[in-house]
Design a protein around this motif. Sequence first.
Motif, PDB file in Angstrom:
ATOM      1  N   LEU A 184      29.104  37.006  29.641  1.00 30.14           N
ATOM      2  CA  LEU A 184      30.469  37.095  29.121  1.00 30.14           C
ATOM      3  C   LEU A 184      31.480  36.642  30.174  1.00 30.14           C
ATOM      4  CD1 LEU A 184      30.239  40.479  27.195  1.00 30.14           C
ATOM      5  CD2 LEU A 184      30.344  38.185  26.194  1.00 30.14           C
ATOM      6  N   ALA A 185      31.234  37.004  31.431  1.00 31.83           N
ATOM      7  CA  ALA A 185      32.135  36.591  32.507  1.00 31.83           C
ATOM      8  C   ALA A 185      32.101  35.067  32.678  1.00 31.83           C
ATOM      9  CB  ALA A 185      31.764  37.291  33.819  1.00 31.83           C
ATOM     10  N   LEU A 186      30.920  34.478  32.588  1.00 33.45           N
ATOM     11  CA  LEU A 186      30.814  33.012  32.660  1.00 33.45           C
ATOM     12  C   LEU A 186      31.536  32.374  31.484  1.00 33.45           C
ATOM     13  CD1 LEU A 186      27.086  32.592  33.741  1.00 33.45           C
ATOM     14  CD2 LEU A 186      29.101  32.012  35.110  1.00 33.45           C
ATOM     15  N   ARG A 234      44.019  39.002  27.685  1.00 34.83           N
ATOM     16  CA  ARG A 234      43.215  39.687  26.664  1.00 34.83           C
ATOM     17  C   ARG A 234      41.721  39.597  26.983  1.00 34.83           C
ATOM     18  NH1 ARG A 234      46.436  37.518  21.494  1.00 34.83           N
ATOM     19  NH2 ARG A 234      44.368  37.276  20.625  1.00 34.83           N
ATOM     20  N   GLU A 235      41.297  38.488  27.593  1.00 33.22           N
ATOM     21  CA  GLU A 235      39.896  38.359  27.986  1.00 33.22           C
ATOM     22  C   GLU A 235      39.565  39.359  29.095  1.00 33.22           C
ATOM     23  OE1 GLU A 235      38.834  33.676  27.214  1.00 33.22           O
ATOM     24  OE2 GLU A 235      39.966  34.176  29.025  1.00 33.22           O
ATOM     25  N   LYS A 236      40.462  39.502  30.060  1.00 36.02           N
ATOM     26  CA  LYS A 236      40.240  40.439  31.165  1.00 36.02           C
ATOM     27  C   LYS A 236      40.126  41.871  30.652  1.00 36.02           C
ATOM     28  CE  LYS A 236      42.863  37.640  34.432  1.00 36.02           C
ATOM     29  NZ  LYS A 236      44.075  37.586  35.260  1.00 36.02           N
ATOM     30  N   VAL A 237      41.000  42.234  29.743  1.00 33.44           N
ATOM     31  CA  VAL A 237      40.972  43.585  29.175  1.00 33.44           C
ATOM     32  C   VAL A 237      39.684  43.791  28.374  1.00 33.44           C
ATOM     33  CG1 VAL A 237      42.088  45.127  27.503  1.00 33.44           C
ATOM     34  CG2 VAL A 237      43.479  43.830  29.142  1.00 33.44           C
ATOM     35  N   LYS A 238      39.345  42.808  27.551  1.00 31.06           N
ATOM     36  CA  LYS A 238      38.183  42.930  26.667  1.00 31.06           C
ATOM     37  C   LYS A 238      36.873  42.996  27.442  1.00 31.06           C
ATOM     38  CE  LYS A 238      36.353  43.082  22.551  1.00 31.06           C
ATOM     39  NZ  LYS A 238      36.553  44.220  21.676  1.00 31.06           N
ATOM     40  N   ILE A 239      36.735  42.202  28.503  1.00 25.93           N
ATOM     41  CA  ILE A 239      35.471  42.218  29.250  1.00 25.93           C
ATOM     42  C   ILE A 239      35.280  43.564  29.939  1.00 25.93           C
ATOM     43  CG2 ILE A 239      36.263  41.222  31.447  1.00 25.93           C
ATOM     44  CD1 ILE A 239      33.550  39.611  31.361  1.00 25.93           C
ATOM     45  N   ASN A 240      36.369  44.165  30.397  1.00 28.12           N
ATOM     46  CA  ASN A 240      36.259  45.490  31.001  1.00 28.12           C
ATOM     47  C   ASN A 240      35.895  46.540  29.959  1.00 28.12           C
ATOM     48  OD1 ASN A 240      36.779  45.327  33.909  1.00 28.12           O
ATOM     49  ND2 ASN A 240      38.678  44.380  33.240  1.00 28.12           N
ATOM     50  N   LEU A 298      33.789  40.236  39.103  1.00 24.51           N
ATOM     51  CA  LEU A 298      34.852  39.348  38.614  1.00 24.51           C
ATOM     52  C   LEU A 298      35.664  38.769  39.782  1.00 24.51           C
ATOM     53  CD1 LEU A 298      36.000  41.345  35.470  1.00 24.51           C
ATOM     54  CD2 LEU A 298      34.601  39.266  35.536  1.00 24.51           C
ATOM     55  N   GLN A 299      35.878  39.557  40.838  1.00 25.94           N
ATOM     56  CA  GLN A 299      36.573  39.051  42.019  1.00 25.94           C
ATOM     57  C   GLN A 299      35.741  37.992  42.734  1.00 25.94           C
ATOM     58  OE1 GLN A 299      37.299  42.716  44.152  1.00 25.94           O
ATOM     59  NE2 GLN A 299      39.389  42.884  43.368  1.00 25.94           N
ATOM     60  N   LEU A 300      34.436  38.248  42.860  1.00 26.98           N
ATOM     61  CA  LEU A 300      33.546  37.263  43.483  1.00 26.98           C
ATOM     62  C   LEU A 300      33.555  35.948  42.701  1.00 26.98           C
ATOM     63  CD1 LEU A 300      30.498  39.535  44.413  1.00 26.98           C
ATOM     64  CD2 LEU A 300      32.006  38.351  46.028  1.00 26.98           C
ATOM     65  N   MET A 301      33.568  36.059  41.379  1.00 32.47           N
ATOM     66  CA  MET A 301      33.596  34.859  40.545  1.00 32.47           C
ATOM     67  C   MET A 301      34.912  34.111  40.728  1.00 32.47           C
ATOM     68  SD  MET A 301      31.738  36.170  37.073  1.00 32.47           S
ATOM     69  CE  MET A 301      31.573  34.543  36.314  1.00 32.47           C
ATOM     70  N   ASN A 302      36.029  34.832  40.788  1.00 34.66           N
ATOM     71  CA  ASN A 302      37.332  34.193  40.991  1.00 34.66           C
ATOM     72  C   ASN A 302      37.403  33.477  42.322  1.00 34.66           C
ATOM     73  OD1 ASN A 302      38.645  34.728  38.592  1.00 34.66           O
ATOM     74  ND2 ASN A 302      39.449  36.685  39.292  1.00 34.66           N
ATOM     75  N   ASN A 303      36.746  34.033  43.343  1.00 34.59           N
ATOM     76  CA  ASN A 303      36.782  33.445  44.680  1.00 34.59           C
ATOM     77  C   ASN A 303      35.758  32.339  44.880  1.00 34.59           C
ATOM     78  OD1 ASN A 303      38.830  35.229  45.328  1.00 34.59           O
ATOM     79  ND2 ASN A 303      37.441  36.743  46.196  1.00 34.59           N
TER      80      ASN A 303
END
Length: 133
Positions: free
Chosen positions: A72-74, A85-91, A108-113
């Motif tokens: 889902l994160a990918l 809305r995606e950030k809220v929903k995935i959590n 999610l932070q590791l993915m953003n970085n």
Amino acid sequence: MDSYQEKIGLLQEMIGFALVDGELHDREYDFIEMVAHELEVDKGTLRKLFDKKVEKVVIKDEFNRICQFYRLALLMHSDGVLHEREKVKINEIGINMGLNPYAMKRVLQLMNNSPNQMVDGDMLLSVFSEQHN
């Protein structure tokens, strides 16, 4: 993955998540199609899932819950735009799966970085196992 119905349920959850921002981007569809292929679900069945109501998926073991969270994160990153809305929903989905909120946030932070928005599989499992100690 135990059963065909579980695979269908996972794909339905991904489709529902992809539509949270109000539209299905080509990259999101391509990613879902790639996962369907890996799960051995044919294209015709996948297309029909877009018309069905999303059914609640219960994933029994933690490893598969972590894998689904990562899928889902990918998917969330696949269109290049992170919607609130995606950030809220995935959590929300992760918490409903019983995953540790701190581990989810760290992934999610590791993915953003990451330059390609991906996390190594060993690192992914390590982040979640750290929270068990």
